[in-house]
Design an enzyme around this catalytic site. Sequence first.
Site, PDB file in Angstrom:
ATOM      1  N   HIS A  18      20.003  -9.193 -21.415  1.00 21.82           N
ATOM      2  CA  HIS A  18      19.746  -8.055 -20.516  1.00 21.82           C
ATOM      3  C   HIS A  18      20.284  -6.766 -21.142  1.00 21.82           C
ATOM      4  CE1 HIS A  18      20.140 -11.233 -17.132  1.00 21.82           C
ATOM      5  NE2 HIS A  18      18.869 -10.891 -17.164  1.00 21.82           N
ATOM      6  N   LYS A  42      17.024 -17.068  -3.845  1.00 20.87           N
ATOM      7  CA  LYS A  42      18.017 -17.807  -4.621  1.00 20.87           C
ATOM      8  C   LYS A  42      19.406 -17.533  -4.046  1.00 20.87           C
ATOM      9  CE  LYS A  42      15.606 -16.538  -8.882  1.00 20.87           C
ATOM     10  NZ  LYS A  42      15.763 -15.686 -10.064  1.00 20.87           N
ATOM     11  N   ARG A  93      10.827 -13.108 -23.135  1.00 22.19           N
ATOM     12  CA  ARG A  93      11.554 -13.801 -24.209  1.00 22.19           C
ATOM     13  C   ARG A  93      10.641 -14.695 -25.013  1.00 22.19           C
ATOM     14  NH1 ARG A  93      15.663 -16.081 -19.903  1.00 22.19           N
ATOM     15  NH2 ARG A  93      13.593 -16.231 -18.982  1.00 22.19           N
ATOM     16  N   SER A 131      20.502 -16.365 -17.592  1.00 16.27           N
ATOM     17  CA  SER A 131      21.691 -16.415 -16.719  1.00 16.27           C
ATOM     18  C   SER A 131      21.927 -17.847 -16.254  1.00 16.27           C
ATOM     19  CB  SER A 131      21.493 -15.520 -15.490  1.00 16.27           C
ATOM     20  OG  SER A 131      21.275 -14.199 -15.884  1.00 16.27           O
TER      21      SER A 131
HETATM   22  O1  PNS Z   1      15.658 -11.514 -12.651  1.00 14.05           O
HETATM   23  P1  PNS Z   1      14.509 -12.024 -11.832  1.00 14.05           P
HETATM   24  O2  PNS Z   1      15.022 -12.932 -10.744  1.00 14.05           O
HETATM   25  O3  PNS Z   1      13.445 -12.663 -12.673  1.00 14.05           O
HETATM   26  O4  PNS Z   1      13.833 -10.735 -11.111  1.00 14.05           O
HETATM   27  C1  PNS Z   1      12.741 -10.884 -10.244  1.00 14.05           C
HETATM   28  C2  PNS Z   1      12.378  -9.562  -9.543  1.00 14.05           C
HETATM   29  C3  PNS Z   1      13.615  -8.929  -8.899  1.00 14.05           C
HETATM   30  C4  PNS Z   1      11.835  -8.571 -10.541  1.00 14.05           C
HETATM   31  C5  PNS Z   1      11.281  -9.876  -8.478  1.00 14.05           C
HETATM   32  O5  PNS Z   1      11.685 -10.974  -7.723  1.00 14.05           O
HETATM   33  C6  PNS Z   1      10.999  -8.713  -7.535  1.00 14.05           C
HETATM   34  O6  PNS Z   1      10.469  -7.700  -7.935  1.00 14.05           O
HETATM   35  N1  PNS Z   1      11.386  -8.857  -6.252  1.00 14.05           N
HETATM   36  C7  PNS Z   1      11.232  -7.810  -5.247  1.00 14.05           C
HETATM   37  C8  PNS Z   1      10.213  -8.179  -4.177  1.00 14.05           C
HETATM   38  C9  PNS Z   1       8.806  -7.832  -4.620  1.00 14.05           C
HETATM   39  O7  PNS Z   1       8.487  -6.697  -4.900  1.00 14.05           O
HETATM   40  N2  PNS Z   1       7.966  -8.868  -4.685  1.00 14.05           N
HETATM   41  C10 PNS Z   1       6.593  -8.752  -5.146  1.00 14.05           C
HETATM   42  C11 PNS Z   1       6.520  -8.922  -6.650  1.00 14.05           C
HETATM   43  S1  PNS Z   1       4.864  -8.903  -7.221  1.00 14.05           S
END
Ligand code: PNS
Length: 163
Positions: A18, A42, A93, A131
């Site tokens: 990150h 989560k 990645r 993570s």
């Molecule tokens: O580190 P992560 O868990 O892969 O991040 C995921 C994240 C935060 C980018 C994604 O879950 C997100 O954008 N959540 C916010 C809710 C949202 O906008 N959902 C629609 C996505 S298309």
Amino acid sequence: METQAVYPGSFDPVTNGHIDLIQRSAALFGKVVVAILRNTEKIPLFTIEERAVMLEEAIQNLGLKNVLVTSFAGLLVDFVERIGASVIIRGIRAISDYEYELQMALMNRRLSSKVETVFMLPAEAYSFLSSKLVKEIAELGGSISAFVPAGVDKRLCSKIGTK
Ligand code: PNS
């Protein structure tokens, strides 16, 4: 006008992968907002505050002046628009990340035509890092010092009662 980018994620906890992406983004965009997701299905190991402190510490140690840390709830594109940003940064990645990231990027584009997703590649040395794996290694007594900032190593070990 400078372009503002949002780097969203769970950051539970932040890894060197990150941090690598934050550094690369800070060199490309006028301002980078690292945004920790609050409403997640989560169950996180670290609280939002703990995750923010670990991110802020690592960013400060790198002297990155155009990066700030915050948290958000709700739709990512709404948050991006609300703060006046126009770019979402996501790290890829390996090819295995691509399918999920593509789906999210296309859905976000459908939800807001004003927001563009930019995929970035971390250094190859971090292409296997996550993570989830870092937490698993720490829980099983392995060393994670090569994978996370020093402050994360310390906090993770004390949280799970090793060292
Ligand atoms: O580190 P992560 O868990 O892969 O991040 C995921 C994240 C935060 C980018 C994604 O879950 C997100 O954008 N959540 C916010 C809710 C949202 O906008 N959902 C629609 C996505 S298309």
